[in-house]
Motif scaffolding. Structure first.
Motif, mmCIF file in Angstrom:
data_model
loop_
_atom_site.group_PDB
_atom_site.id
_atom_site.type_symbol
_atom_site.label_atom_id
_atom_site.label_comp_id
_atom_site.label_asym_id
_atom_site.label_seq_id
_atom_site.Cartn_x
_atom_site.Cartn_y
_atom_site.Cartn_z
ATOM 1 N N LEU A 118 34.955 41.573 39.828
ATOM 2 C CA LEU A 118 34.773 41.893 41.240
ATOM 3 C C LEU A 118 34.516 43.386 41.426
ATOM 4 C CD1 LEU A 118 34.852 40.522 44.030
ATOM 5 C CD2 LEU A 118 37.269 41.127 44.167
ATOM 6 N N GLY A 119 35.250 44.194 40.676
ATOM 7 C CA GLY A 119 35.101 45.641 40.803
ATOM 8 C C GLY A 119 33.768 46.157 40.304
ATOM 9 N N GLN A 120 33.160 45.427 39.364
ATOM 10 C CA GLN A 120 31.869 45.859 38.828
ATOM 11 C C GLN A 120 30.694 45.435 39.699
ATOM 12 O OE1 GLN A 120 31.707 44.205 34.898
ATOM 13 N NE2 GLN A 120 33.005 45.775 33.986
ATOM 14 N N ASP A 121 30.932 44.588 40.671
ATOM 15 C CA ASP A 121 29.847 44.072 41.505
ATOM 16 C C ASP A 121 29.325 45.191 42.409
ATOM 17 O OD1 ASP A 121 28.205 42.698 43.312
ATOM 18 O OD2 ASP A 121 29.366 40.863 43.047
ATOM 19 N N PRO A 122 28.067 45.621 42.241
ATOM 20 C CA PRO A 122 27.537 46.738 43.053
ATOM 21 C C PRO A 122 27.505 46.434 44.546
ATOM 22 C CG PRO A 122 25.787 45.672 41.781
ATOM 23 C CD PRO A 122 27.076 45.122 41.285
ATOM 24 N N LEU A 123 27.484 45.160 44.906
ATOM 25 C CA LEU A 123 27.424 44.798 46.319
ATOM 26 C C LEU A 123 28.679 45.234 47.065
ATOM 27 C CD1 LEU A 123 25.633 43.296 48.384
ATOM 28 C CD2 LEU A 123 26.902 41.229 47.831
ATOM 29 N N PHE A 124 29.805 45.331 46.352
ATOM 30 C CA PHE A 124 31.068 45.632 47.006
ATOM 31 C C PHE A 124 31.542 47.059 46.733
ATOM 32 C CE2 PHE A 124 31.603 40.944 45.968
ATOM 33 C CZ PHE A 124 31.023 40.545 47.157
ATOM 34 N N LYS A 125 30.655 47.914 46.242
ATOM 35 C CA LYS A 125 31.032 49.304 45.975
ATOM 36 C C LYS A 125 30.717 50.171 47.196
ATOM 37 C CE LYS A 125 30.753 49.236 40.940
ATOM 38 N NZ LYS A 125 30.131 49.800 39.738
ATOM 39 N N GLY A 126 31.646 51.065 47.501
ATOM 40 C CA GLY A 126 31.463 51.970 48.626
ATOM 41 C C GLY A 126 30.724 53.227 48.221
ATOM 42 N N VAL A 127 30.765 54.239 49.096
ATOM 43 C CA VAL A 127 30.030 55.481 48.842
ATOM 44 C C VAL A 127 30.560 56.228 47.637
ATOM 45 C CG1 VAL A 127 29.278 55.796 51.223
ATOM 46 C CG2 VAL A 127 31.523 56.654 50.526
ATOM 47 N N LEU A 145 31.949 32.601 53.457
ATOM 48 C CA LEU A 145 32.504 32.288 52.145
ATOM 49 C C LEU A 145 34.012 32.514 52.171
ATOM 50 C CD1 LEU A 145 29.858 34.153 49.941
ATOM 51 C CD2 LEU A 145 30.111 31.685 50.133
ATOM 52 N N ALA A 146 34.757 31.526 51.722
ATOM 53 C CA ALA A 146 36.213 31.679 51.624
ATOM 54 C C ALA A 146 36.534 32.536 50.401
ATOM 55 C CB ALA A 146 36.885 30.318 51.501
ATOM 56 N N GLN A 147 37.479 33.477 50.557
ATOM 57 C CA GLN A 147 37.815 34.369 49.443
ATOM 58 C C GLN A 147 38.344 33.580 48.250
ATOM 59 O OE1 GLN A 147 40.124 37.853 50.475
ATOM 60 N NE2 GLN A 147 39.130 38.023 52.480
ATOM 61 N N ASN A 148 39.091 32.523 48.500
ATOM 62 C CA ASN A 148 39.600 31.703 47.397
ATOM 63 C C ASN A 148 38.466 31.071 46.593
ATOM 64 O OD1 ASN A 148 42.259 32.260 47.951
ATOM 65 N ND2 ASN A 148 42.594 30.427 49.205
ATOM 66 N N ASP A 149 37.382 30.683 47.289
ATOM 67 C CA ASP A 149 36.224 30.118 46.595
ATOM 68 C C ASP A 149 35.560 31.171 45.713
ATOM 69 O OD1 ASP A 149 36.552 27.627 47.718
ATOM 70 O OD2 ASP A 149 35.235 28.034 49.416
ATOM 71 N N ILE A 150 35.499 32.411 46.220
ATOM 72 C CA ILE A 150 34.917 33.500 45.427
ATOM 73 C C ILE A 150 35.752 33.740 44.176
ATOM 74 C CG2 ILE A 150 34.449 35.980 45.371
ATOM 75 C CD1 ILE A 150 32.391 34.577 46.963
ATOM 76 N N PHE A 151 37.082 33.810 44.322
ATOM 77 C CA PHE A 151 37.952 34.060 43.178
ATOM 78 C C PHE A 151 37.893 32.899 42.176
ATOM 79 C CE2 PHE A 151 40.352 36.846 46.273
ATOM 80 C CZ PHE A 151 39.926 38.031 45.692
ATOM 81 N N SER A 152 37.777 31.684 42.686
ATOM 82 C CA SER A 152 37.664 30.529 41.792
ATOM 83 C C SER A 152 36.374 30.601 40.977
ATOM 84 C CB SER A 152 37.704 29.244 42.615
ATOM 85 O OG SER A 152 37.542 28.117 41.789
ATOM 86 N N ALA A 153 35.273 30.983 41.639
ATOM 87 C CA ALA A 153 33.991 31.116 40.941
ATOM 88 C C ALA A 153 34.054 32.232 39.901
ATOM 89 C CB ALA A 153 32.868 31.393 41.945
ATOM 90 N N LEU A 154 34.728 33.338 40.255
ATOM 91 C CA LEU A 154 34.867 34.443 39.305
ATOM 92 C C LEU A 154 35.712 34.039 38.106
ATOM 93 C CD1 LEU A 154 35.377 37.459 41.747
ATOM 94 C CD2 LEU A 154 33.408 37.061 40.261
ATOM 95 N N ASN A 155 36.734 33.224 38.338
ATOM 96 C CA ASN A 155 37.585 32.746 37.237
ATOM 97 C C ASN A 155 36.754 31.941 36.236
ATOM 98 O OD1 ASN A 155 39.341 30.475 36.006
ATOM 99 N ND2 ASN A 155 40.841 32.020 36.641
ATOM 100 N N ARG A 156 35.935 31.033 36.760
ATOM 101 C CA ARG A 156 35.075 30.237 35.866
ATOM 102 C C ARG A 156 34.078 31.137 35.139
ATOM 103 N NH1 ARG A 156 35.248 26.848 40.419
ATOM 104 N NH2 ARG A 156 33.191 27.602 41.102
ATOM 105 N N GLN A 157 33.529 32.129 35.862
ATOM 106 C CA GLN A 157 32.551 33.010 35.237
ATOM 107 C C GLN A 157 33.178 33.852 34.125
ATOM 108 O OE1 GLN A 157 29.146 32.942 35.925
ATOM 109 N NE2 GLN A 157 29.325 33.963 33.948
#
Length: 625
Positions: A118-127, A145-157
């Motif tokens: 999640l931290g490496q995703d450029p979409l969520f990086k600030g200035v 998008l539900a945050q739990n769905d995002i975390f579940s997808a990241l877990n599988r990835q």
């Protein structure tokens, strides 16, 4: 656009291997896939499941990322046009296979690995280039998008990444493959060729009206008026608002002292270089030098004048790596040992050394002044950009904003190639080359986010879309005649080139063929794969490697209008295939390709071991939406 869609894959696994799966498992053409009926389970492999909800999350994520990248929401038409649902399904097909492999060998994912993704995703990086929680929350809300769905997808990835990294991540291609690549890339060829230009064709008379009208009817789309866009745009660049006059002499001096390496002129050397055909010949020459023979006498013995072998002054970066290390380790007047070079072994004498030196401050102070001014203007640029965006949100137009901020606003009507309705290229093409693709993806009358460039911002607004339309035969008659004649010339050139090639294939000497057609035989040497020979062009360069020594061929010339008829005279393999001649990037590219091949075998094995079952009912329902 399709490149953007492919880039949405978050992990290196998908970036590298998506193409393998797309080639092997197109969703609606999978003869081995089992049809599965039941609940909302969309794809099943063994005990691993991806549901309709997983698909919806992945689809919304891909749409959201691409909407962010172009500054507006994708329309449903664009989503269908670029086959986004199909791309997501194809990616999920591989995902479920990898999920099952990860499950079978009991791979887990820690919270740290999920947070890292999640931290490496450029979409969520600030200035500050760090993870920005507010951006993440805003994105999930906007894309439903539900945050739990995002975390579940990241877990599988994360588990898939561990699987592929563990199986293939550290595998490198064998040295034999590197050497074979060098042989392939650095093979050199010599050809003799004849160039047939349009000037060889006698003047083409105009066709009769019936022929011309029929030809126009068959090629009507070539003469359509293109789509035009009426665009208003305004730019704000660092260079245009910077104030170099405000930079002090003290700041310039401090910058100069802190960056002396940058203002250093590298060491240069003047050398004399003797090249040999074989290593044995070079070793024999080195033995003569050791026995007291002078370098000059050796050059004379090889019938090489000192003028021809003289090189320089040159920097270390201008020499091949093995040669550079040897040359720059020698003192003035010294002679090297035999050095293996790509073009053959060499012996080198250093004639002169120009040591590294520092450019005086007065030579670079204006450059420094501009750089300091531009660096200090970046913060001002962002403040003004924010102010302009707020004013646009309140309803101000670009024409109203430009004088307020001392900027210029321009209006123009152009097609997708940057030409105006009268067929001329626009003057401001440097700025428009970046803007045009975005303007032609934008809808009419929509306020768009500015283009963020490395040195500033460009705002634009599509005022009007002028649709492409057919033009009548009478309106383009002269263009049609010109195009018909050009096509006829190309047809006659092809016919003449084929006749010449046949004579060469019948063992007629090229010199005799050239005399027959009043042409000149030209020799092109040192042709290599991947390096376009400017005299013959890209297409001919590729064609030269399509056969063995003695092969003949026909290709378009460098200008695309002439024809090259060639014969391969000689083929020379490189003498040196030391893998050190490949850069680190080249070796990594070869290893990536090698891992791709292994990954294809892993996917094929997984498909055989636990085939993917598709819920046909759900799938058909999705296609109908």
């Amino acid at each position: 656009m399709l490149d953007k869609l492919c880039s949405t894959a978050k992990s290196w696994t998908l970036k590298i291997f998506l193409g393998v799966v797309l080639a092997s498992f197109i969703i609606w053409e999978i003869p081995t896939a089992l049809q599965y009926q039941g609940n909302d389970n969309l794809l099943i492999s063994g005990k691993s499941v991806l549901t309709l909800q997983n698909y919806q999350v992945a689809l919304n994520d891909v749409i959201g990322r691409n909407s962010y990248s172009i500054g507006r929401y994708l329309t449903q038409e664009e989503i269908n046009q670029f086959r986004i649902p199909q791309i997501v399904l194809q990616r999920m097909y591989m995902d479920v296979l990898l999920d099952e492999e990860a499950r079978r060998i009991k791979i887990g994912a820690s919270d740290d690995s999920i947070i890292n993704l999640l931290g490496q995703d450029p979409l969520f990086k600030g200035v500050n280039a760090h993870f920005d929680k507010k951006r993440f929350i805003a994105y999930t809300q906007q894309m439903h998008l539900a945050q739990n769905d995002i975390f579940s997808a990241l877990n599988r990835q994360a588990r898939r990444d561990q699987l592929v990294l563990g199986a293939l991540g550290y595998i490198k291609a064998p040295d034999t493959l590197y050497s074979a690549t060098l042989l392939h890339q650095r093979e050199k060829r010599v050809i003799n060729y004849l160039e047939l230009t349009p000037a060889l064709i006698s003047e083409i008379i105009d066709p009769d009206e019936i022929t011309l009208a029929n030809w126009f009817e068959n090629n009507e789309n070539r003469f359509r008026a293109p789509e035009y866009r009426q665009i208003t745009y305004m730019r704000m660049y660092v260079k245009e608002i910077a104030r170099p006059q405000d930079v002090t002499e003290e700041a310039i001096k401090a910058f100069y002292e802190q960056n002396q390496k940058r203002f250093s002129i590298p060491e240069k050397r003047t050398i004399e270089l003797l090249r040999f055909d074989t290593r044995a010949e070079a070793d024999a020459a080195a033995a003569e030098l050791a026995d007291g023979t002078s370098f000059d006498r050796l050059a004379a013995k090889k019938k090489q004048s000192l003028t021809l072998i003289h090189k320089g002054p040159i920097t270390k970066a201008e020499l091949p790596t093995p040669m550079a290390g040897e040359v720059f380790a020698l003192a003035k007047g010294k002679i090297s040992a035999v050095v293996n070079d790509l073009e053959g072994p060499v012996i080198i004498r250093v004639m002169d050394i120009q040591p590294l030196k520092l450019q005086p401050l007065d030579e670079v102070q204006e450059e420094i002044r501009r750089e300091i001014a531009e660096d200090s203007t970046v913060a001002t640029l962002r403040i003004k950009q924010k102010q302009i965006e707020e004013a646009r949100f309140e309803g101000m137009t670009l024409k109203e904003l430009a004088p307020k901020y001392g900027l210029k606003v321009k209006e123009i009507i152009i097609d997708a190639n940057g030409r105006t309705p009268d067929g001329k290229n626009v003057d401001d093409m440097g700025n428009l080359a970046i803007l045009i693709p975005y303007a032609f993806r934008s809808a009419e009358g929509v306020d768009i986010n500015p283009l963020a460039l490395s040195d500033g911002f460009v705002w634009y607004h599509v005022d009007k879309v002028i649709a492409s339309h057919k033009r009548s035969f009478d309106a383009v008659r002269n263009e049609v005649i010109t195009a018909w004649k050009e096509q006829e010339i190309q047809r006659l050139l092809d016919k003449k080139a084929a006749a010449i090639k046949k004579e060469l294939d019948d063992n007629m000497p090229m010199s005799k063929v050239a005399a027959q057609y009043k042409l000149s035989v030209v020799t092109e040497r040192d042709i290599q794969r991947g390096k376009v020979s400017p005299n013959i062009g890209k297409e001919a360069t590729i064609a030269v490697f399509s056969g063995l020594e003695g092969a003949t061929g026909i290709s378009a010339g460098a200008d695309g209008k002439s024809r090259i008829v060639f014969k391969v005279i000689s083929v020379a393999e490189p003498l040196n295939t030391n893998i050190e001649l490949l850069s680190q990037n080249e070796r990594e590219e070869i290893s990536v390709g090698f891992r791709n091949d292994l990954m294809q075998q892993l996917v094929a094995f997984s498909q055989t071991a636990h085939p993917v079952q598709i819920n046909a009912e759900l799938y058909q329902r999705m296609l109908q939406q």
